[in-house]
Design an enzyme around this catalytic site. Sequence first.
Site, short mmCIF file in Angstrom:
data_model
loop_
_atom_site.label_atom_id
_atom_site.label_comp_id
_atom_site.label_asym_id
_atom_site.label_seq_id
_atom_site.Cartn_x
_atom_site.Cartn_y
_atom_site.Cartn_z
N GLU A 355 -2.07 8.37 -2.09
CA GLU A 355 -2.05 8.71 -3.52
C GLU A 355 -3.09 9.76 -3.91
O GLU A 355 -4.06 9.46 -4.60
CB GLU A 355 -2.26 7.45 -4.36
CG GLU A 355 -1.21 6.41 -4.08
CD GLU A 355 -1.45 5.10 -4.81
OE1 GLU A 355 -0.49 4.56 -5.35
OE2 GLU A 355 -2.60 4.62 -4.83
C1 TNX Z 1 -0.97 1.43 -4.22
S1 TNX Z 1 -0.11 1.99 -1.56
C2 TNX Z 1 -2.19 1.73 -3.64
C3 TNX Z 1 -3.40 1.08 -4.14
C4 TNX Z 1 -3.12 0.12 -5.25
C5 TNX Z 1 -1.82 -0.61 -4.99
C6 TNX Z 1 -1.52 -1.62 -6.05
C7 TNX Z 1 -1.57 2.44 -1.42
C8 TNX Z 1 -1.96 2.84 -0.09
N1 TNX Z 1 -2.38 2.46 -2.50
O1 TNX Z 1 -4.34 2.03 -4.54
O2 TNX Z 1 -4.17 -0.77 -5.31
O3 TNX Z 1 -0.78 0.32 -4.94
O4 TNX Z 1 -0.40 -2.39 -5.74
#
Ligand code: TNX
Length: 570
Positions: A355
């Site tokens: 992200e």
């Molecule tokens: C996605 S998937 C994130 C996290 C969040 C989570 C909450 C991923 C590698 N990162 O930063 O905490 O969703 O469900």
Amino acid sequence: MAQDPSRRKVLGTLASGSAAFLLASVIPATAAQAVTASGVSGAGALIPAPASTRPGRGTSFRLSSDTEIVAGPETKPVADYLAAFLASATGWQPAVVGPAAVSARPALAFETDSGLAAEAYRLSVTGSGVKISSAGNEGAFRALATLRQLLPAQIESSKLVAGQWTIAPVEISDAPRFGYRALMLDPARRFIPIVDIKRVIDQMTLYKLNVLHLHLTDDQGWRLAIDAYPELTKTGASTQSGFAPGTVDPVAGKGPWFYSKQEYADLVGYAARRFIEIVPEVDGPGHTSAALASVPAINADGKAIPPYSGFDVGISLVGLQDQQRREQVKTFLTSVLNEVAAQTPGRYLHIGGDESPKATAEQYTAYTAIANDVATAAGKKVLAWHEWAKGAPLPDGAVMQYWGTAPGSADAALARQVVDAGHQLVLSPANCSYLDMKYDAKTAYGRSWAGMINLRAAWNWEPTRVLGGAAIAESAVLGVEASLWSDSANQFKDQPFGPGRIYAPARTYTDFMLFPRLPAIAELGWSAKTDRSSAASYNALVARILEHSKRWDAMGIGYNKASDIPWSSR
Ligand code: TNX
């Protein structure tokens, strides 16, 4: 919180995943009624199910005050661990003796079989004793998880119990399907005191999990002391999700909240004695507000940002716009990753990569190239979230962690390219193994952007098939992970923990979200591939889970009595 960026993102980029999304979130209305409470016990209740179980012959084994533990020098550490474990509930401290000193009494005996793989074991129970065969301590320790489950649930009690400690005769031969069976905790968003992490480690031992992935850095906090940058654990550790600097955590008190080098070393040792490898994660180039608040030089404009205690994701990026900034980032990562690597006996450094919407493709590639080089030079293998593969070429032995939800999606295609290039995957599909998702609409905590994950959804997935299309090779799967994020650990509406308490203590949250789902995912990592889609196989799991809940009661685990499981029939 009005917005949920991660949910927006998933719905936006993984729209074709709606089928998987539905699959994971639909709970058959009749699930509870469909389960017939055919009680299971002993070897029939084991989680993970062993590779092979045969009923034994003759009388049961009975543990008594004079039972000895027999072990040679190779397995003495695990024999001592067993002696200490048995002492709590039984009040007896079995003597650990060498093979030469064996008496005629039924004993718990460890023996070496160098023909077995490291985690494999055989366990034989007869009236004349228990025999555990393994190549060494690791296999012996996995066997202990089985032995514990063969004893009455009360053996897990930390207080003295007047029990009948017998085990019915049985012959078990066992080995794991995958070598990497992980749980991820997120102390970056919600600080978890060391004692509570140790408690989770002890819970993991019962289910033969062997990796604890610690998400140590994120926007909302930096949790590990780094000598080169003391500010990281001052400013960078002064926040949690929902805790601004200066606020008081009802459990962990006033910040800054972090692990000193000594505490971290102690934790690594505690895990190692339980044959659990710690995989530390330093996330970037996004998820970096805590670092950006602490180290001016890694900001695009050279100025520190204010510390962040909100709930959003996708909000931050280290400075990568020109060569000069990239040098600063490299200097930072070199110190940080070298210090983390020096404290980590395990094979991997997890270097994040999820992200990062603020990074251009070129900036993302620049960051991954720097981090790959630094981690590799520090002597560690790279582990990263699957987006990492969009960046610089992966170093040898790099492993990507797939968190997509949609078979056949662009993310799944990326993961498949990783496999085609000869790399392995850790599978943690968010709609199956993100244990921060609610179980169902009634769950007090958690989120639902990847769907709701009830026990069935946590258990009924096949690691080689989550990408969609043809199954990937068994050898392309390093293993599976249950990921317990905590960025919204406070988000429960009903405040079940008394007036005024908005934030559940970390251990309340981990107990509730991990049990009963973590044992189900542990089984996927350990037990042989099998069809988990039939009602009969699911009902059999529920029967085992019901039996295990007695053990969780004895361990003081506050598990979720999810409404689709007939708890009252146990
Ligand atoms: C996605 S998937 C994130 C996290 C969040 C989570 C909450 C991923 C590698 N990162 O930063 O905490 O969703 O469900």
